[in-house]
Design a protein around this motif. Structure first.
Motif, PDB file in Angstrom:
ATOM      1  N   MET A 289       1.956  26.226   3.942  1.00 23.01           N
ATOM      2  CA  MET A 289       1.216  26.888   5.022  1.00 23.01           C
ATOM      3  C   MET A 289       0.430  25.896   5.855  1.00 23.01           C
ATOM      4  O   MET A 289       0.258  26.083   7.060  1.00 23.01           O
ATOM      5  CB  MET A 289       0.259  27.925   4.434  1.00 23.01           C
ATOM      6  CG  MET A 289       0.971  29.121   3.830  1.00 23.01           C
ATOM      7  SD  MET A 289      -0.136  30.501   3.455  1.00 23.01           S
ATOM      8  CE  MET A 289      -1.153  29.789   2.179  1.00 23.01           C
ATOM      9  N   ALA A 290      -0.046  24.824   5.217  1.00 30.56           N
ATOM     10  CA  ALA A 290      -1.037  23.979   5.887  1.00 30.56           C
ATOM     11  C   ALA A 290      -0.489  22.702   6.511  1.00 30.56           C
ATOM     12  O   ALA A 290      -1.142  22.115   7.368  1.00 30.56           O
ATOM     13  CB  ALA A 290      -2.144  23.611   4.892  1.00 30.56           C
TER      14      ALA A 290
ATOM     15  N   SER B  18       2.684  35.372   5.298  1.00 29.55           N
ATOM     16  CA  SER B  18       1.740  34.377   5.836  1.00 29.55           C
ATOM     17  C   SER B  18       2.345  33.524   6.925  1.00 29.55           C
ATOM     18  O   SER B  18       1.639  32.790   7.609  1.00 29.55           O
ATOM     19  CB  SER B  18       1.251  33.457   4.711  1.00 29.55           C
ATOM     20  OG  SER B  18       0.810  34.188   3.613  1.00 29.55           O
ATOM     21  N   LEU B  19       3.654  33.547   7.061  1.00 29.00           N
ATOM     22  CA  LEU B  19       4.316  32.682   8.036  1.00 29.00           C
ATOM     23  C   LEU B  19       5.045  33.538   9.060  1.00 29.00           C
ATOM     24  O   LEU B  19       5.641  34.563   8.714  1.00 29.00           O
ATOM     25  CB  LEU B  19       5.316  31.749   7.344  1.00 29.00           C
ATOM     26  CG  LEU B  19       4.729  30.756   6.344  1.00 29.00           C
ATOM     27  CD1 LEU B  19       5.847  30.047   5.592  1.00 29.00           C
ATOM     28  CD2 LEU B  19       3.846  29.744   7.060  1.00 29.00           C
TER      29      LEU B  19
ATOM     30  N   ALA C  80       2.906  25.059  -8.450  1.00 30.13           N
ATOM     31  CA  ALA C  80       3.465  26.050  -7.527  1.00 30.13           C
ATOM     32  C   ALA C  80       2.451  26.463  -6.464  1.00 30.13           C
ATOM     33  O   ALA C  80       2.769  26.566  -5.278  1.00 30.13           O
ATOM     34  CB  ALA C  80       3.970  27.266  -8.300  1.00 30.13           C
ATOM     35  N   SER C  81       1.215  26.681  -6.877  1.00 34.23           N
ATOM     36  CA  SER C  81       0.231  27.163  -5.898  1.00 34.23           C
ATOM     37  C   SER C  81      -0.088  26.075  -4.877  1.00 34.23           C
ATOM     38  O   SER C  81      -0.344  26.358  -3.710  1.00 34.23           O
ATOM     39  CB  SER C  81      -1.044  27.615  -6.613  1.00 34.23           C
ATOM     40  OG  SER C  81      -1.598  26.536  -7.327  1.00 34.23           O
ATOM     41  N   ARG C  82      -0.057  24.830  -5.299  1.00 35.55           N
ATOM     42  CA  ARG C  82      -0.294  23.737  -4.338  1.00 35.55           C
ATOM     43  C   ARG C  82       0.843  23.666  -3.323  1.00 35.55           C
ATOM     44  O   ARG C  82       0.621  23.418  -2.142  1.00 35.55           O
ATOM     45  CB  ARG C  82      -0.433  22.415  -5.080  1.00 35.55           C
ATOM     46  CG  ARG C  82      -1.724  22.345  -5.869  1.00 35.55           C
ATOM     47  CD  ARG C  82      -2.079  20.943  -6.282  1.00 35.55           C
ATOM     48  NE  ARG C  82      -3.487  20.908  -6.693  1.00 35.55           N
ATOM     49  CZ  ARG C  82      -4.129  19.824  -7.028  1.00 35.55           C
ATOM     50  NH1 ARG C  82      -3.511  18.650  -7.011  1.00 35.55           N
ATOM     51  NH2 ARG C  82      -5.385  19.876  -7.384  1.00 35.55           N
TER      52      ARG C  82
ATOM     53  N   ASP D 128      -1.760  16.697  -4.285  1.00 35.07           N
ATOM     54  CA  ASP D 128      -3.070  17.024  -3.759  1.00 35.07           C
ATOM     55  C   ASP D 128      -2.963  17.374  -2.275  1.00 35.07           C
ATOM     56  O   ASP D 128      -2.630  16.523  -1.453  1.00 35.07           O
ATOM     57  CB  ASP D 128      -3.996  15.816  -3.954  1.00 35.07           C
ATOM     58  CG  ASP D 128      -5.405  16.099  -3.500  1.00 35.07           C
ATOM     59  OD1 ASP D 128      -6.264  15.222  -3.695  1.00 35.07           O
ATOM     60  OD2 ASP D 128      -5.678  17.179  -2.941  1.00 35.07           O
ATOM     61  N   PRO D 129      -3.268  18.615  -1.914  1.00 37.53           N
ATOM     62  CA  PRO D 129      -3.131  18.999  -0.503  1.00 37.53           C
ATOM     63  C   PRO D 129      -4.032  18.196   0.431  1.00 37.53           C
ATOM     64  O   PRO D 129      -3.741  18.103   1.621  1.00 37.53           O
ATOM     65  CB  PRO D 129      -3.532  20.481  -0.493  1.00 37.53           C
ATOM     66  CG  PRO D 129      -3.327  20.948  -1.889  1.00 37.53           C
ATOM     67  CD  PRO D 129      -3.632  19.769  -2.753  1.00 37.53           C
TER      68      PRO D 129
END
Lengths: 262, 534
Positions: A141-142, A174-175, A133-135, A108-109
Motif C-alpha cells: 500500500m505504501a 484498499s487499492l 505477511a503484514s509488513r 522494515d517498511p
C-alpha cells in the motif's frame, strides 16, 4: 539529633562508594555487551563495540575463578572453525561478505524512505518468512514505486500461508481497481481445497461490491480449477446461485480448454 | 576456368538426385531434368558453398516436405523459392529474417512420400483435429530430428539448422500452423509446420512467425479467445500435481511436502523458463546489476492467457490485434524491444542483459527435521534454459554467525562472554538439467485446459508411457483416451538445487546467489535464511 549533617570524612566515604558503584556498573555493562565482527578472513572491520580489557591483578580466589572461566571459554570455542572446515572439505571457500542487514531481511517498511530499491530486491528475490505477511501488505500500500508494490503482492502470493492469503484479501478494498498491484491480487488467491473455510470467504467475494467483473471471473475461474483438480464442488449454500453460475461457466471453459468470450 | 567453375564443391557429389550448388549457380539449368534432393540458397537466390555451410557466421533455415509424392518434387522447390522471398524480400518488413537476410542460408531438402494422412506420409504428416483451433498440422517431430541427423551423417556434413520448417502439401483451410520453441523440446532448434495454403494466404507472416518460434525461441504474445481476462498464475492450481523426477537425486524422497518446502510454479515453467519475450511480471529483473537498468514489459498478454504474462512494447511478429492494451501492442512485421535484443544476441553473440530473473526458492522457512549431513537450497533462474544466453554458473554464498568466546571482567569478577563473528562460505555451481513430470492422468477435469496451454506453448509431442513411440498431444481429445494410455509430460524446469553442507544444530544459516551468463555477473539475490534445528 535529627537534621545533623554527616561529618566531612563520612561524606567523602559516601561519595567514594557511590563513584565505585557507578564505575563497577559501567565496566560490567561494557563487558557483557556482545559485539559482532566479520570473520578474520574478511577485510571489513568490526560491526561495533569494543573488546573488554582485563581487570586488576587477581587474588588467589580470583585466579581460580579466572582459570575456571577460561576453561569454559576453551570448551565453548573447541568446535569453532569446524563448520568452516566442513564447508572447505565440501569444496567451498571462505570469503569476506557483509552479513545480512537485519532491517532488510525483516522487510522494515521504514526502508521505503531512501532504500526502496534494496527493499524491492529483497522482496522480489526471496520468499518471505510467514511472520512478515503484514509488513508486505503495508509495503503493497505504501511503496512509491509500482514495481515495489507489485513485488509485495507477488511475494504474498508466494508465501501460500493462510495469513498471507488473508492479507491479500484485505488489500483489495484498499487499492483502486486500476492499480498495478491490485490487478495482480485476485489471481493469487487460492484455497487449499473447496471445503476449506477460506474457499467460502472467497466465494462470498463473488457477490460483493469490492471486486470488478474481471476479478470476479478470475476468482470464479480459480475456484473452478481447484474443484476440477480435486473432483469437488463448494459446499451447498457456500455460494449464491449467481456466484455458482459464474463458477460453473468458468468450469465449462476450463473443461473445454478454449471458448468464446463469455 | 569454365571447367573449374562447373566442378562441384569438394564436399558435394554431383548426381541426378542431389544438388550441385556450384553447377546451379553457374549454369542455372532448368529444373526439368535435374531432380534436386537438396539445395542451399542465399536470400539472393545464389547458391551457397560448402565453406559457407561450414561457416557459423551463417544461420541455416532448413525447410523440408511432408505430404508430397515424387511427382510433386518441383512443386516443393517452387514453394521453397517462395519461402525465401517471403522471408527476405521487400514484403518482409523489419522481421528478423529481413534484417538478417545476408546471414541466412536456406537449405531445402525434399522428402517424398505418401499424401498427408497416409501411412507413408513423410514424418507421419497429417492435418489433425486440434484442441484449440479446429485443425492443425501434425507430424512426428522425432522423425524430423532423426532425418536431419541422418542427412548430416550421410549427405550434408555441415548441416546445423538454426531453425527448421516442414511444408505440408495441403490447401485445406483453416489449418493452424504451429511450432515448438527449442527450450520446450530441449533441442538446438525447433520444428515449425505450415501448409502451402498458409503460403498463399499469409506467406510472410506464417514463415517468419513460425520459424521465429523454432529458431529464436519466442512465445506467442497474443491471447486466446475466451481467456482475455484470465491469468496464467491461476494455472498454478495444478502445481501440486507436478512430480519431481529422477534428475533431482535422492534428497527429494526425504521430503513429504515438496511444495511446502520449495517455491515452484507451473506458470513459471510455462512462461518464465528461458523465453525472453514473455515474462510473468511487468518488471522481471529481481536483482540489481550495476550498469543495467530495469526493463519494463509494459503490456499484459501472451502464452494463451490475457493476464499474468507480459511483453514489451512494439508492434511485432508474435502479437496480434485481438487484445490491444495500448500503442505498440499489436501485430507487425517487426519486433519489440526484448525480441530485438534476442535477435541481436542470436546473431551477434554475447548477452543482451544479465541473467537477473532470480529468486531464492526455498527452503521457504525453517527446515523441517531432516536427517543427514547436508541441506538443499533451491534456486529459481528464469534464464537457466535461455536459448542464447543460458546461465553458465551460479555463485552461492552461505553465511552463519559463529560465537567466539573469551573471558570478560566485571571489575574483579571474570565471566565468559562472546562476540558473534560472521562467516561466509562460497561455491560455484554449474547448472544441471532438472525436470518435473506431469501425469496427464492425474489432471482429471483440467486435462483439456492443460492440453490447450501446452499446445499453445508448442509442446505437441511426448513419449508414450510404454516407450513405443510418441504421443501427439495436440491431435486428440484426451477425454477419449484411457488413463493408462495418457502420457506423462516432462518439463525442463528453471530451478536448480544446490547441496549445502550445513549441519550445525540450532543454527540459522543465510544464503544468496548470483549468476554468470558468459558476459556479465548478475547482482545478488537478497539473503534468505533457514534454521537447522536437528
Amino acid at each position: 539529633m535529627n537534621g545533623q549533617l554527616p561529618s566531612q570524612p563520612g561524606r567523602l566515604v559516601q561519595w567514594m562508594l557511590l563513584g565505585g558503584a557507578v564505575l563497577a556498573f559501567s565496566l560490567a555493562w561494557w563487558g557483557v555487551r556482545s559485539t559482532v565482527r566479520v570473520g578474520d578472513v574478511g577485510t571489513v572491520g568490526s560491526a561495533g563495540g569494543t573488546d573488554p580489557t582485563p581487570g586488576a591483578p587477581a587474588t588467589t580466589d580470583s585466579e581460580e575463578r579466572r582459570k575456571a572461566v577460561e576453561a569454559i571459554v576453551a570448551a565453548r570455542n573447541r568446535d569453532n572453525g569446524l563448520e568452516a572446515e566442513k564447508f572447505r572439505n565440501a569444496g567451498w571457500s571462505m570469503v569476506a561478505a557483509e552479513p545480512p542487514d537485519a532491517r532488510l531481511t525483516a522487510l522494515d517498511p521504514a526502508l521505503l524512505e531512501g532504500r526502496e530499491r534494496e527493499l524491492r530486491v529483497q522482496i522480489a528475490s526471496t520468499v518471505a518468512a510467514p511472520e512478515l505477511a503484514s509488513r508486505l501488505k503495508h509495503i503493497a500500500m505504501a511503496a512509491r514505486e509500482s514495481a515495489t508494490r507489485v513485488a509485495a503482492v507477488e511475494a504474498l502470493g508466494r508465501m501460500g500461508t493462510r495469513e498471507a492469503q488473508s492479507e491479500l484479501l484485505a488489500l483489495l478494498p484498499s487499492l483502486p481497481a486500476d492499480d498495478d498491484a491490485r490487478q495482480q491480487i485476485v489471481p493469487l488467491l487460492r484455497p487449499h481445497a473447496l471445503d476449506d473455510e477460506f474457499a467460502g470467504r472467497l466465494a462470498a467475494q463473488l457477490d460483493g461490491a469490492t471486486l470488478t467483473m474481471v476479478e470476479k471471473k478470475q476468482l470464479a475461474f480459480t475456484l473452478a480449477l481447484v474443484g476440477l483438480r480435486d473432483g469437488m464442488k463448494l459446499r451447498g449454500g457456500t455460494a449464491s446461485p449467481s456466484a455458482q453460475k459464474l463458477i460453473d461457466q468458468m468450469a465449462a471453459l476450463a473443461q473445454r480448454g478454449t471458448g468464446e468470450e463469455l | 576456368m569454365v571447367a573449374a567453375a562447373v566442378l562441384p564443391a569438394r564436399a558435394q557429389t554431383f548426381n541426378l538426385s542431389s544438388a550441385t550448388t556450384t553447377l546451379s549457380t553457374v549454369n542455372r539449368l532448368p529444373p526439368i531434368w535435374i531432380k534436386y534432393t537438396w539445395k542451399c540458397r542465399h536470400a539472393s537466390g545464389a547458391g551457397c558453398s560448402s565453406a559457407e555451410l561450414a561457416n557459423p557466421w551463417f544461420k541455416q533455415v532448413f525447410i523440408t516436405s511432408s505430404g508430397f509424392v515424387e511427382a510433386e518434387r518441383d512443386d516443393f522447390w517452387t514453394e521453397f523459392d517462395r519461402i525465401i522471398g517471403f522471408m527476405t524480400g521487400n514484403g518482409a518488413g523489419n522481421s528478423w529474417s529481413a534484417q538478417q537476410r545476408e546471414r541466412l542460408l536456406f537449405v531445402g531438402y525434399f522428402v517424398p512420400g505418401g499424401a498427408l494422412g497416409a501411412a507413408d506420409a513423410a514424418f507421419g504428416g497429417k492435418v489433425a483435429a486440434h484442441p484449440i483451433r479446429g485443425f492443425a498440422t501434425s507430424l512426428s517431430q522425432t522423425a524430423v530430428y532423426d532425418k536431419i541427423a541422418q542427412i548430416r551423417a550421410a549427405e550434408i556434413s555441415n548441416l546445423r539448422p538454426f531453425t527448421a520448417g516442414v511444408l505440408f502439401n495441403s490447401f485445406q483451410t483453416p489449418v493452424t500452423a504451429n511450432a515448438a520453441p527449442p527450450s520446450f523440446v530441449q533441442r538446438a532448434f525447433g520444428v515449425a509446420k505450415f501448409t502451402r495454403q498458409d503460403l498463399n494466404e499469409r506467406g510472410t507472416y506464417i514463415t517468419t512467425h513460425e520459424l521465429a518460434h523454432a529458431g529464436l525461441n519466442f512465445l506467442d504474445e497474443y491471447v486466446e479467445k475466451g481467456f482475455a481476462d484470465l491469468n496464467i498464475r491461476q494455472l498454478d492450481a495444478i502445481t501440486p500435481l507436478a512430480l519431481f523426477d529422477w534428475s533431482w537425486g535422492g534428497f527429494v524422497h526425504a521430503i513429504s511436502d515438496l511444495l511446502g518446502v520449495y517455491d515452484y510454479n507451473v506458470s513459471e515453467i510455462l512462461a518464465a523458463n528461458g523465453n525472453d519475450n514473455v515474462t510473468l511480471t511487468r518488471w522481471p529483473a529481481t536483482v540489481y546489476t550495476p550498469g543495467y537498468g530495469v526493463e519494463d514489459y509494459v503490456y499484459e498478454g501472451g502464452m494463451f492467457f490475457g493476464r499474468g504474462t507480459w511483453h514489451t512494447a512494439g508492434d511485432n511478429l508474435m502479437n496480434s490485434n485481438y487484445v490491444v492494451r495500448g500503442p505498440g501492442d499489436g501485430q507487425a512485421l517487426s519486433h519489440s524491444g526484448s525480441q530485438q535484443r534476442v535477435i541481436n544476441t542470436a546473431f551477434g553473440g554475447g548477452a543482451g542483459r544479465p541473467n537477473d530473473r532470480l529468486r531464492n526458492a526455498g527452503p521457504k522457512s525453517g527446515w523441517p527435521a531432516v536427517f543427514g549431513s547436508s541441506t538443499h537450497v533451491m534456486l529459481y533462474d528464469g534464464d537457466k534454459n535461455h536459448h542464447f544466453q543460458p546461465t553458465q554458473s551460479y555463485t552461492v554464498q552461505v553465511g552463519w554467525y559463529e560465537r567466539n568466546w573469551h573471558t570478560c571482567w566485571a571489575v574483579f569478577v571474570p565471566y565468559p562472554c562472546y562476540d558473534d563473528i560472521w562467516r561466509t562460505a562460497q561455491t560455484n555451481v554449474a547448472p544441471t538439467a532438472r525436470a518435473l513430470d506431469l501425469k496427464m492422468s492425474s489432471l482429471y477435469g483440467l486435462a483439456n485446459l492443460t492440453q490447450g496451454a501446452m499446445c499453445a506453448a508448442g509442446i505437441s509431442e511426448v513419449p508414450k508411457p510404454d516407450g513405443s513411440g510418441s504421443f501427439r498431444l495436440c491431435d486428440q481429445d484426451l477425454n477419449s483416451v484411457a488413463d493408462n494410455f495418457l502420457p506423462t509430460v516432462k518439463f525442463s524446469v528453471p530451478y536448480q538445487d544446490v547441496e549445502v553442507p550445513a549441519s550445525q544444530w540450532l543454527t540459522t544459516y543465510w544464503w544468496r546467489f548470483s549468476t554468470y551468463n558468459g558476459v556479465v555477473n548478475s547482482g545478488w539475490t537478497g539473503w534468505s535464511s533457514f534454521y537447522r534445528s536437528l
